[in-house]
Scaffold this motif. Structure first.
Motif, PDB file in Angstrom:
ATOM      1  N   THR A 178      34.207  34.932  82.382  1.00 15.73           N
ATOM      2  CA  THR A 178      35.176  34.770  81.306  1.00 15.73           C
ATOM      3  C   THR A 178      36.603  34.948  81.790  1.00 15.73           C
ATOM      4  O   THR A 178      37.550  34.587  81.099  1.00 15.73           O
ATOM      5  N   ILE A 179      36.787  35.520  83.003  1.00 16.70           N
ATOM      6  CA  ILE A 179      38.140  35.751  83.501  1.00 16.70           C
ATOM      7  C   ILE A 179      38.597  34.554  84.319  1.00 16.70           C
ATOM      8  O   ILE A 179      37.877  34.081  85.209  1.00 16.70           O
TER       9      ILE A 179
ATOM     10  N   LEU B 289      43.570  30.697  71.713  1.00 20.50           N
ATOM     11  CA  LEU B 289      44.135  31.300  72.925  1.00 20.50           C
ATOM     12  C   LEU B 289      44.284  32.815  72.792  1.00 20.50           C
ATOM     13  O   LEU B 289      44.418  33.522  73.776  1.00 20.50           O
ATOM     14  N   ARG B 290      44.259  33.305  71.550  1.00 21.70           N
ATOM     15  CA  ARG B 290      44.377  34.754  71.342  1.00 21.70           C
ATOM     16  C   ARG B 290      43.106  35.488  71.775  1.00 21.70           C
ATOM     17  O   ARG B 290      43.126  36.675  71.997  1.00 21.70           O
ATOM     18  N   PHE B 291      41.989  34.753  71.869  1.00 24.13           N
ATOM     19  CA  PHE B 291      40.717  35.409  72.210  1.00 24.13           C
ATOM     20  C   PHE B 291      40.327  35.071  73.642  1.00 24.13           C
ATOM     21  O   PHE B 291      39.900  33.953  73.921  1.00 24.13           O
ATOM     22  N   PRO B 292      40.474  36.035  74.576  1.00 20.96           N
ATOM     23  CA  PRO B 292      40.194  35.766  75.998  1.00 20.96           C
ATOM     24  C   PRO B 292      38.781  35.230  76.212  1.00 20.96           C
ATOM     25  O   PRO B 292      38.567  34.396  77.081  1.00 20.96           O
ATOM     26  N   LYS B 293      37.850  35.659  75.390  1.00 21.43           N
ATOM     27  CA  LYS B 293      36.461  35.214  75.540  1.00 21.43           C
ATOM     28  C   LYS B 293      36.324  33.704  75.366  1.00 21.43           C
ATOM     29  O   LYS B 293      35.414  33.073  75.893  1.00 21.43           O
ATOM     30  N   GLN B 294      37.234  33.125  74.571  1.00 16.12           N
ATOM     31  CA  GLN B 294      37.125  31.704  74.234  1.00 16.12           C
ATOM     32  C   GLN B 294      37.741  30.792  75.304  1.00 16.12           C
ATOM     33  O   GLN B 294      37.535  29.588  75.277  1.00 16.12           O
ATOM     34  N   ILE B 295      38.507  31.445  76.213  1.00 20.74           N
ATOM     35  CA  ILE B 295      39.290  30.596  77.128  1.00 20.74           C
ATOM     36  C   ILE B 295      38.440  29.673  78.001  1.00 20.74           C
ATOM     37  O   ILE B 295      38.766  28.477  78.137  1.00 20.74           O
TER      38      ILE B 295
END
Lengths: 268, 368
Positions: free
Chosen positions: A33-34, A221-227
């Motif tokens: 996820t990163i 974009l506010r949710f890092p998991k969704q990136i």
């Protein structure tokens, strides 16, 4: 090469332009996820997640409806305006054409805010339809610019020749004018479609609760998991753009070849 | 010159045709008649209204007042696509997205004949213009001369009563143009259709036409057959426009027995027939005009059959078959141009040579 400096400059320029886009598919298939190196492993799960997402599906559907309608409406209006502008002269022609082309240079946020005020004042509910209205407004100048070239490069005596040979005004338009400006029409449709598809500001202001593709991506974009899923979506969009551009270029070249002109410019 | 056409019925009638573009008076009362089966030219400098007049026949241009009749029918309410005329455009207007065949057969779309019959008609039309076997080619792959032929075939396939040609040869090079001129004349005789040609090239008009209307500023200045136009132009302006004409100042002394007595600079006292003086002038200042070939430079031992005048050669322009001499006649400042056919064994004269020039009063035209 005589000037290695220029070569380096060109290389750096292209890297800056395209490296971020090449990163999209890399992270879209990265099992983590990163968004950072080193890469973890290969996965297609982000694409799976993308296709299973209902809100995204809704945003894609909305965006498609908006982009197709805007492209068709803007191009239709563009055909009328370009035909009138290249064939007839009427009082105030310059001023009218200038006003139509003005949204090209008007800041979009101004257009969006003033449209919002007017539409709400008229008591309209914000929806996909209001976004279409806004997009037609900003796409039409592009459509006219493209179609103007197509119409004004058309020899007027071609239409007269068809009439002289017994055709009516309408059948002349269908048999002669339309086929000869068709490359311009296809170009205009594709450009308008692309402009509408990735337009953010007007969609953000005028869509109400309906998501479009750009506003949906922005909200995620506010949710890092969704990136990573956004990366997968981006990959799909890049592929779509390449396909559209290829089609547009194919028709442009075929149009030139059929009318026997010389190839000057174009995208590729 | 072709067959006498004076007794043929009229195909196109212009009756006091006026055309305004806003304040601009483009056609100023055109009254003329074009006969059936003749090769008619509208000749004039650019902006004289000749193309506008042609377009009023085709129906592309409405008229402000007057009438245009084709084959006895009033054309006021007949739109361009229903007129018995077809046009060859200056740009040829070949449809670039269609093949040669499709271009030529375009006008047959509404024809009730079978496809096989139409294809046969297209093939015949192509053969007539010398493009047999070119049918399947793409129109944009043709040369200028071939495009012109396609445009001709496309217009003639509908068997119009009148074929209109708008400067059709102006885009071709000189050799090609001369070849096409001959072909067009032959074609016109073969199909027997009335041809109306617009041109600014006086030579082209003289070569091709049965009759020519010379136009200046929206008016017909003279309408006549090529020979009359060349030999008996009715004004200095027409004379100047058609070929080369020399002018010498003259004073009219009097008129008697159908002859006008004139004192012309360099030529002396001359009697000119009244029918050589358009515009009916009988006194005052005038000028006499004559064509370069009506004067002859006399070589040693030659004598003039009528009159002769002395002069000095001022300039020599050698054209191969012809030589143009600019000769300063004694007593005249401005040299006159004399054209001489070059004969084998006879030398071209040098600048500064004293010479004698033979002429006759019958070749002179008297202008106001």
């Amino acid at each position: 090469m005589k000037l290695p400096g220029l070569r380096l400059y060109a290389l750096v320029y292209l890297l800056f332009l395209y490296a971020p886009i090449f990163l999209l598919p890399i992270f879209a298939f990265n099992d983590g996820t990163i968004i950072a190196f080193p890469l973890k492993g290969f996965t297609t799960s982000w694409f799976g997640q993308m296709f299973g997402n209902d809100t995204l599906a809704r945003a894609v559907r909305n965006s498609m409806i908006i982009a197709v309608s805007s492209a068709v409406l803007a191009t239709t209006l563009g055909i009328f305006a370009a035909r009138a502008g290249s064939r007839f002269s009427f009082p105030g022609k310059g001023g009218i054409m200038g006003l139509i082309m003005l949204p090209l240079v008007l800041p979009e946020i101004i257009v969006a805010v003033s449209l919002l005020v007017v539409l709400l004042g008229m008591g309209m509910t914000l929806s996909v339809f209001t976004v279409i209205l806004g997009h037609v407004l900003i796409c039409t100048p592009y459509a006219i610019a493209i179609l103007n070239t197509a119409f004004s490069s058309l020899d007027r005596s071609l239409e007269e020749a068809a009439v002289d040979l017994g055709e009516t005004k309408w059948s002349t338009f269908r048999l002669i004018t339309l086929p000869l400006v068709m490359p311009g029409i296809i170009s205009s449709l594709l450009i308008s479609f692309t402009i509408s598809l990735d337009e953010f500001i007007i969609a953000f202001f005028l869509a109400g609760n309906e998501p479009t593709l750009p506003t949906y991506i922005f909200s995620q974009l506010r949710f890092p998991k969704q990136i990573p899923m956004i990366m997968a979506l981006g990959t799909c969009l890049v592929l779509l753009s390449i396909v559209l551009l290829t089609i547009a270029e194919y028709f442009r070249r075929r149009g030139i070849a059929r009318s026997g002109g010389k190839d000057t410019g174009g995208f590729l | 010159m072709t067959v006498q056409s004076a007794d043929r019925p009229s195909m196109i009638e212009f009756q006091d045709v006026h055309k305004y573009y806003g304040d601009y008076h483009a056609l100023r009362g055109i009254t003329a008649s074009i006969r059936a089966g003749e090769f008619f030219s509208l000749l004039g400098p650019s902006g004289c209204g000749k193309t506008t007049l042609l377009r009023t026949i085709a129906g592309f241009e409405g008229i402000s007042s007057g009438a245009v009749m084709i084959d006895g029918k009033h054309m006021e309410h007949v739109p361009a696509n229903q007129r018995p005329t077809n046009m060859v455009f200056q740009s040829y207007a070949i449809f670039p997205h269609l093949s040669v065949e499709q271009n030529v057969g375009f006008g047959l779309r509404r024809d009730p004949r079978s496809e096989a019959d139409k294809a046969k008609a297209v093939a015949e039309a192509l053969e007539m213009v010398g493009l047999k076997g070119y049918g399947a080619r793409a129109a944009h792959a043709l040369s200028g001369g071939q495009r012109q032929r396609v445009a001709l075939a496309r217009a003639l396939i509908l068997k119009p009563k009148v074929l209109l040609l708008d400067e059709p040869l102006s885009a071709l090079d000189k050799k090609m143009r001369e070849q096409m001129q001959v072909e067009l004349i032959k074609l016109q005789r073969q199909v027997g259709i009335t041809f109306v040609l617009v041109t600014h090239d006086q030579e082209e008009a003289l070569v091709m036409s049965d009759r020519i209307a010379v136009m200046f500023e929206g008016e017909i200045a003279q309408l006549a057959d090529p020979e009359t136009l060349y030999r008996r132009p009715n004004s200095r302006r027409v004379a100047d426009f058609i070929g080369v004409m020399n002018f010498l100042p003259a004073t009219i002394l009097g008129e008697a027995n159908g002859q006008i007595q004139v004192e012309a600079a360099g030529l002396g006292r001359v009697e000119i027939e009244t029918n050589q003086a358009p515009g009916a002038i009988s006194e005052g200042e005038a000028s006499v005009g004559f064509r370069p070939e009506t004067l002859t430079i006399l070589y040693e031992g030659q004598t003039a059959s009528d009159r002769e005048t002395a002069g000095t050669i001022d300039e020599v322009v050698y054209y191969g078959d012809m030589t143009y001499y600019d000769v300063r006649l004694d007593g005249v400042d401005k040299p006159v141009r004399i054209s001489m056919r070059n004969v084998f064994g006879r030398p071209v004269l040098d600048i500064g040579t004293r010479t004698r020039v033979a002429w006759s009063a019958g070749a002179l035209v008297l202008f106001r």
